[in-house]
Write an enzyme that holds these catalytic residues in place. Structure first.
Site, PDB file in Angstrom:
ATOM      1  N   ASP A   9      38.387  46.468  43.569  1.00 41.58           N
ATOM      2  CA  ASP A   9      37.642  45.562  44.456  1.00 41.58           C
ATOM      3  C   ASP A   9      36.313  46.175  44.898  1.00 41.58           C
ATOM      4  O   ASP A   9      36.074  46.385  46.098  1.00 41.58           O
ATOM      5  CB  ASP A   9      38.501  45.203  45.673  1.00 41.58           C
ATOM      6  CG  ASP A   9      39.712  44.367  45.275  1.00 41.58           C
ATOM      7  OD1 ASP A   9      39.606  43.582  44.313  1.00 41.58           O
ATOM      8  OD2 ASP A   9      40.763  44.502  45.927  1.00 41.58           O
ATOM      9  N   ASP A  57      42.849  38.449  39.027  1.00 40.75           N
ATOM     10  CA  ASP A  57      43.478  37.956  40.258  1.00 40.75           C
ATOM     11  C   ASP A  57      42.604  36.829  40.817  1.00 40.75           C
ATOM     12  O   ASP A  57      41.863  37.023  41.773  1.00 40.75           O
ATOM     13  CB  ASP A  57      43.601  39.111  41.258  1.00 40.75           C
ATOM     14  CG  ASP A  57      44.339  38.705  42.518  1.00 40.75           C
ATOM     15  OD1 ASP A  57      44.741  37.523  42.631  1.00 40.75           O
ATOM     16  OD2 ASP A  57      44.514  39.576  43.399  1.00 40.75           O
ATOM     17  N   LYS A  59      43.887  33.903  41.836  1.00 42.85           N
ATOM     18  CA  LYS A  59      44.686  33.090  42.775  1.00 42.85           C
ATOM     19  C   LYS A  59      44.319  31.619  42.642  1.00 42.85           C
ATOM     20  O   LYS A  59      43.906  30.947  43.604  1.00 42.85           O
ATOM     21  CB  LYS A  59      44.513  33.560  44.211  1.00 42.85           C
ATOM     22  CG  LYS A  59      45.092  34.938  44.438  1.00 42.85           C
ATOM     23  CD  LYS A  59      45.280  35.265  45.899  1.00 42.85           C
ATOM     24  CE  LYS A  59      45.696  36.697  46.058  1.00 42.85           C
ATOM     25  NZ  LYS A  59      44.645  37.658  45.598  1.00 42.85           N
ATOM     26  N   ASP A  62      44.186  24.918  42.227  1.00 40.72           N
ATOM     27  CA  ASP A  62      43.446  23.659  42.118  1.00 40.72           C
ATOM     28  C   ASP A  62      44.272  22.647  41.322  1.00 40.72           C
ATOM     29  O   ASP A  62      45.457  22.869  41.042  1.00 40.72           O
ATOM     30  CB  ASP A  62      42.078  23.949  41.459  1.00 40.72           C
ATOM     31  CG  ASP A  62      40.969  23.088  42.060  1.00 40.72           C
ATOM     32  OD1 ASP A  62      41.169  21.854  42.116  1.00 40.72           O
ATOM     33  OD2 ASP A  62      39.945  23.637  42.457  1.00 40.72           O
ATOM     34  N   ASN A  65      43.507  20.283  35.695  1.00 37.90           N
ATOM     35  CA  ASN A  65      42.371  20.458  34.793  1.00 37.90           C
ATOM     36  C   ASN A  65      41.505  21.657  35.173  1.00 37.90           C
ATOM     37  O   ASN A  65      41.099  22.437  34.315  1.00 37.90           O
ATOM     38  CB  ASN A  65      41.519  19.184  34.737  1.00 37.90           C
ATOM     39  CG  ASN A  65      40.450  19.297  33.688  1.00 37.90           C
ATOM     40  OD1 ASN A  65      40.743  19.517  32.507  1.00 37.90           O
ATOM     41  ND2 ASN A  65      39.192  19.193  34.095  1.00 37.90           N
ATOM     42  N   GLY A 164      49.676  51.252  50.949  1.00 40.51           N
ATOM     43  CA  GLY A 164      48.601  52.127  51.427  1.00 40.51           C
ATOM     44  C   GLY A 164      47.806  51.480  52.546  1.00 40.51           C
ATOM     45  O   GLY A 164      48.286  51.388  53.684  1.00 40.51           O
ATOM     46  N   GLY A 168      52.106  49.419  53.416  1.00 36.65           N
ATOM     47  CA  GLY A 168      53.334  49.553  52.620  1.00 36.65           C
ATOM     48  C   GLY A 168      53.460  50.933  51.989  1.00 36.65           C
ATOM     49  O   GLY A 168      52.460  51.607  51.735  1.00 36.65           O
TER      50      GLY A 168
HETATM   51  O1  3DU Z   1      44.819  46.452  50.120  1.00 32.72           O
HETATM   52  P1  3DU Z   1      44.299  47.073  48.853  1.00 32.72           P
HETATM   53  O2  3DU Z   1      42.912  47.623  48.949  1.00 32.72           O
HETATM   54  O3  3DU Z   1      45.275  48.070  48.253  1.00 32.72           O
HETATM   55  O4  3DU Z   1      44.139  45.893  47.759  1.00 32.72           O
HETATM   56  C1  3DU Z   1      45.151  44.965  47.495  1.00 32.72           C
HETATM   57  C2  3DU Z   1      44.708  43.994  46.441  1.00 32.72           C
HETATM   58  O5  3DU Z   1      45.751  43.056  46.198  1.00 32.72           O
HETATM   59  C3  3DU Z   1      43.483  43.181  46.799  1.00 32.72           C
HETATM   60  O6  3DU Z   1      42.785  42.884  45.601  1.00 32.72           O
HETATM   61  C4  3DU Z   1      44.060  41.910  47.373  1.00 32.72           C
HETATM   62  O7  3DU Z   1      43.191  40.806  47.222  1.00 32.72           O
HETATM   63  C5  3DU Z   1      45.320  41.733  46.533  1.00 32.72           C
HETATM   64  N1  3DU Z   1      46.399  41.004  47.197  1.00 32.72           N
HETATM   65  C6  3DU Z   1      46.907  41.399  48.406  1.00 32.72           C
HETATM   66  O8  3DU Z   1      46.461  42.421  48.955  1.00 32.72           O
HETATM   67  C7  3DU Z   1      47.942  40.653  48.999  1.00 32.72           C
HETATM   68  C8  3DU Z   1      48.438  39.543  48.415  1.00 32.72           C
HETATM   69  O9  3DU Z   1      49.416  38.867  48.969  1.00 32.72           O
HETATM   70  C9  3DU Z   1      47.928  39.174  47.177  1.00 32.72           C
HETATM   71  C10 3DU Z   1      46.913  39.922  46.602  1.00 32.72           C
END
Ligand code: 3DU
EC number: 4.1.1.23
Length: 207
Positions: A9, A57, A59, A62, A65, A164, A168
């Site tokens: 990210d 990712d 998500k 929609d 189509n 982290g 978790g």
């Molecule tokens: O919190 P972190 O920096 O370890 O990133 C977690 C990634 O997983 C981040 O891209 C976020 O958009 C995605 N994610 C969640 O954190 C929680 C969810 O329920 C679904 C996706």
């Protein structure tokens, strides 16, 4: 075997490519999300796919189509997997599964933060199984929910964020039934990302 999915990210092109190159041998896949794609275009998926499996990712949430159009773009750019919402219903989910071809479809059935989706998780798991997704996204920081989803979902692969930075624990998530853990900030914000990944792999007993 690697069980870490690295959540890349970041915005910056050079940083993204250099992290991908550096970490690719020590992670199972690299997950890209909107921040990276908005800044660099979808072609960044193809570039990263030279080094690693890439999970988009997006998500997706929609109508059928539009879901198809988005999924096709990920596929065209060599994504290995794609994450879709499932709360938008069966017709939308079917469109992703059918446009995905060989790409692995992961259906989100619970977030790492409380949400209205929590009221429908069981239905979403059942529907996702009926629609033959490859895996589910379930929270690695809400262990009881993760364990419950694992108990319902047969041999579907579970990928779990929330480790982290969101509180978790990596071994807790694996013990509760995650096949892979999704980790972003704890890795890319570390001054030595590769060392960090290697130490997490060691905790998991992975090489
Ligand atoms: O919190 P972190 O920096 O370890 O990133 C977690 C990634 O997983 C981040 O891209 C976020 O958009 C995605 N994610 C969640 O954190 C929680 C969810 O329920 C679904 C996706």
């Amino acid at each position: 075997m690697n069980r870490i999915i690295f959540a890349l990210d970041v915005y910056d092109y050079n940083e993204a490519l250099s992290l991908s190159r550096e970490l690719s041998n020590d992670v199972f896949a690299i997950k890209v999300n909107w921040p990276l794609v908005m800044n660099n275009g979808i072609s960044i998926v193809k570039e990263i796919s030279r080094y690693s499996n890439v999970i988009c990712d997006f998500k997706i949430a929609d109508i059928d189509n539009t879901n198809r159009l988005i999924t096709e773009k990920a596929r065209e750019n060599n994504a290995w997997g794609i994450i879709t919402h499932s709360f938008t219903g069966r017709r939308s989910l079917k469109a992703v599964v059918s446009a995905a071809g060989d790409m692995k479809v992961f259906s989100l059935v619970s977030m790492s933060q409380e949400s209205f989706i929590d009221n429908y998780t069981d239905d979403l798991v059942k529907m996702s199984m009926e629609e033959n997704v490859y895996g589910l996204v379930a929270p690695g920081n809400r262990i009881d929910i993760l364990r419950h989803i694992r108990s319902m979902s047969g041999d579907l692969k579970i990928i779990a964020p929330g480790i982290g930075a969101q509180g978790g624990g990596i071994t807790d998530a694996i013990m509760a039934g995650a096949d892979y853990v999704i980790i972003g900030r704890s890795i890319y914000s570390d001054p030595e990302p590769l060392k960090k990944v290697k130490s997490l792999n060691e905790i998991l007993g992975d090489d």
